[in-house]
Design a protein around this motif. Structure first.
Motif, short mmCIF file in Angstrom:
data_model
loop_
_atom_site.label_atom_id
_atom_site.label_comp_id
_atom_site.label_asym_id
_atom_site.label_seq_id
_atom_site.Cartn_x
_atom_site.Cartn_y
_atom_site.Cartn_z
N TYR A 1 1.08 -1.40 0.01
CA TYR A 1 0.14 0.09 -0.02
C TYR A 1 0.73 1.40 0.20
O TYR A 1 0.50 2.13 -0.86
CB TYR A 1 -0.94 0.05 1.18
N LEU A 2 1.86 1.35 0.95
CA LEU A 2 2.84 2.64 1.09
C LEU A 2 3.52 2.81 -0.34
O LEU A 2 3.54 3.76 -0.81
CB LEU A 2 3.71 2.36 1.97
N ILE A 3 4.00 1.59 -1.07
CA ILE A 3 4.62 1.87 -2.28
C ILE A 3 3.83 2.53 -3.45
O ILE A 3 3.89 3.42 -4.07
CB ILE A 3 5.27 0.45 -2.68
N ILE A 4 2.65 1.89 -3.65
CA ILE A 4 1.59 2.41 -4.65
C ILE A 4 1.12 3.80 -4.18
O ILE A 4 0.67 4.71 -5.17
CB ILE A 4 0.68 1.40 -5.16
N ILE B 1 -1.55 -10.29 -1.77
CA ILE B 1 -0.77 -9.44 -2.90
C ILE B 1 -1.09 -9.75 -4.10
O ILE B 1 -1.43 -8.92 -5.09
CB ILE B 1 0.66 -9.62 -2.62
N PRO B 2 -1.35 -11.28 -4.57
CA PRO B 2 -1.82 -11.24 -6.17
C PRO B 2 -3.23 -10.73 -6.22
O PRO B 2 -3.35 -10.15 -7.35
CB PRO B 2 -2.15 -12.73 -6.07
N PHE B 3 -4.13 -10.52 -5.23
CA PHE B 3 -5.15 -9.82 -5.60
C PHE B 3 -4.93 -8.24 -5.83
O PHE B 3 -5.63 -7.70 -6.30
CB PHE B 3 -6.24 -9.98 -4.46
N LEU B 4 -4.08 -7.84 -5.17
CA LEU B 4 -3.78 -6.36 -5.08
C LEU B 4 -2.96 -6.19 -6.25
O LEU B 4 -3.31 -5.08 -7.31
CB LEU B 4 -2.60 -6.06 -4.07
N PHE B 5 -1.97 -7.11 -6.85
CA PHE B 5 -1.57 -6.77 -8.18
C PHE B 5 -2.60 -6.77 -9.39
O PHE B 5 -2.62 -6.21 -10.33
CB PHE B 5 -0.60 -7.61 -8.41
N PHE B 6 -3.41 -7.80 -9.34
CA PHE B 6 -4.73 -7.89 -10.06
C PHE B 6 -5.44 -6.80 -10.28
O PHE B 6 -5.59 -6.05 -11.33
CB PHE B 6 -5.50 -9.19 -9.74
N ALA C 1 -12.50 -8.45 -4.80
CA ALA C 1 -12.28 -9.87 -5.46
C ALA C 1 -12.22 -11.10 -4.24
O ALA C 1 -12.60 -12.20 -4.71
CB ALA C 1 -10.92 -9.70 -6.25
N VAL C 2 -11.78 -10.75 -3.16
CA VAL C 2 -11.37 -11.81 -2.29
C VAL C 2 -12.75 -12.15 -1.72
O VAL C 2 -13.21 -13.34 -1.56
CB VAL C 2 -10.53 -11.23 -1.17
N LEU C 3 -13.75 -11.27 -1.57
CA LEU C 3 -15.12 -11.47 -0.89
C LEU C 3 -15.69 -12.33 -2.00
O LEU C 3 -16.57 -13.14 -1.76
CB LEU C 3 -15.64 -10.18 -0.67
N THR C 4 -15.63 -12.32 -3.38
CA THR C 4 -16.15 -12.89 -4.51
C THR C 4 -15.49 -14.26 -4.37
O THR C 4 -16.40 -15.31 -4.45
CB THR C 4 -16.11 -12.23 -5.74
N LEU C 5 -14.29 -14.69 -4.05
CA LEU C 5 -13.73 -15.94 -4.03
C LEU C 5 -14.25 -16.51 -2.77
O LEU C 5 -14.08 -17.90 -2.59
CB LEU C 5 -12.31 -15.86 -4.25
N TYR C 6 -14.54 -16.03 -1.73
CA TYR C 6 -14.65 -16.60 -0.40
C TYR C 6 -15.78 -17.53 -0.50
O TYR C 6 -15.79 -18.75 0.21
CB TYR C 6 -15.02 -15.59 0.70
N PRO C 7 -17.13 -17.31 -0.99
CA PRO C 7 -18.02 -18.55 -1.11
C PRO C 7 -17.60 -19.81 -1.60
O PRO C 7 -18.03 -20.62 -1.14
CB PRO C 7 -19.21 -17.56 -1.87
N ALA D 1 -9.35 -5.07 -4.72
CA ALA D 1 -8.74 -6.19 -4.29
C ALA D 1 -9.73 -6.99 -3.01
O ALA D 1 -9.78 -8.24 -3.26
CB ALA D 1 -7.47 -6.32 -3.81
N SER D 2 -10.09 -6.24 -2.28
CA SER D 2 -11.07 -6.72 -1.10
C SER D 2 -12.25 -7.22 -1.82
O SER D 2 -12.75 -8.33 -1.63
CB SER D 2 -11.37 -5.82 -0.38
#
Length: 227
Positions: free
Chosen positions: A170-173, A213-218, A192-198, A189-190
């Motif tokens: 987060y600080l870097i970007i 981090i893969p979700f963040l980079f995505f 995307a994670v919530l979509t994958l959670y179910p 990214a959050s």
């Protein structure tokens, strides 16, 4: 447009190469092979994206499934470098930063551990960009926004809900792009994670530690493409 296509496939090749190196735990003088059956792969089995699609996501020899993360990171690598501007200093600086962020994503997925040197080089690139190419003074509002978000993420790190690497990302970007852009990256990214959670819950895998981090980079790659 041709340059963009070249950039896309170059990014896919870079992502594929880094992924293979991380899986093999370093550079070793041996031709690429299937991790399941150890069969040496031919050149036409090593073409990023195309080989995966032509082989329908399976090894040509043992028929075992190729990890879906490989095609995912190849596509995201392509998208991340799609708009790379090779003719400007700022474009080259951004290329090297995205390369380091891509490495973070792959290490986080496979190892959930990232070398501190990657963060050091990333922060150095941010400093070079800010001092040499964009002498932009951070406003009080921007600094306050970064402080609030960083503090929130820091609390989540202490509660072991996030990793320290996520805070560094987060600080870097934030300082390389802007705090507004960084907040958008974390928001998408959050989601995307919530979509994958179910799906993970249905497979009874919610106890597993999910690399963020893969979700963040995505999210970063897609937002760069859209903006």
């Amino acid at each position: 447009m041709v340059l963009h296509i070249i950039n896309f496939y170059l990014g896919a090749c870079i992502a594929s190469f880094i992924s293979v190196i991380v899986q093999k735990d370093g550079l070793k003088w041996r031709r690429s092979y299937c991790l399941s059956c150890k069969q040496t792969l031919s050149w036409y089995e090593l073409l990023p994206i195309f080989s995966f699609l032509l082989q329908k996501g399976s090894c040509r020899h043992c028929k075992n499934k190729i990890p879906s993360f490989l095609i995912f990171i190849e596509l995201i690598g392509g998208i991340a470098f799609f708009k790379t501007d090779w003719y400007s200093k700022s474009g080259l600086i951004e290329f090297f930063l995205c390369l380091l962020l891509l490495m973070m994503s792959i290490f986080d997925y496979y190892c959930q551990e990232i070398s501190f040197s990657i963060f050091i080089f990333s922060f150095l690139i941010v400093i070079i960009k800010v001092l040499l190419f964009e002498k932009v003074a951070i406003t009080a509002i921007s600094f306050f926004s970064i402080f609030i978000m960083s503090s929130t993420l820091g609390i989540l790190v202490l509660l072991k809900k996030l990793g320290l690497a996520d805070l560094f990302f987060y600080l870097i970007i934030s300082f390389f792009y802007s705090e507004y852009f960084a907040n958008l990256v974390f928001l998408f990214a959050s989601l995307a994670v919530l979509t994958l959670y179910p799906k993970l819950k249905a497979q009874k895998q919610t106890h597993l530690s999910l690399p963020f981090i893969p979700f963040l980079f995505f999210s970063l790659s897609f937002l760069k493409l859209l903006i």
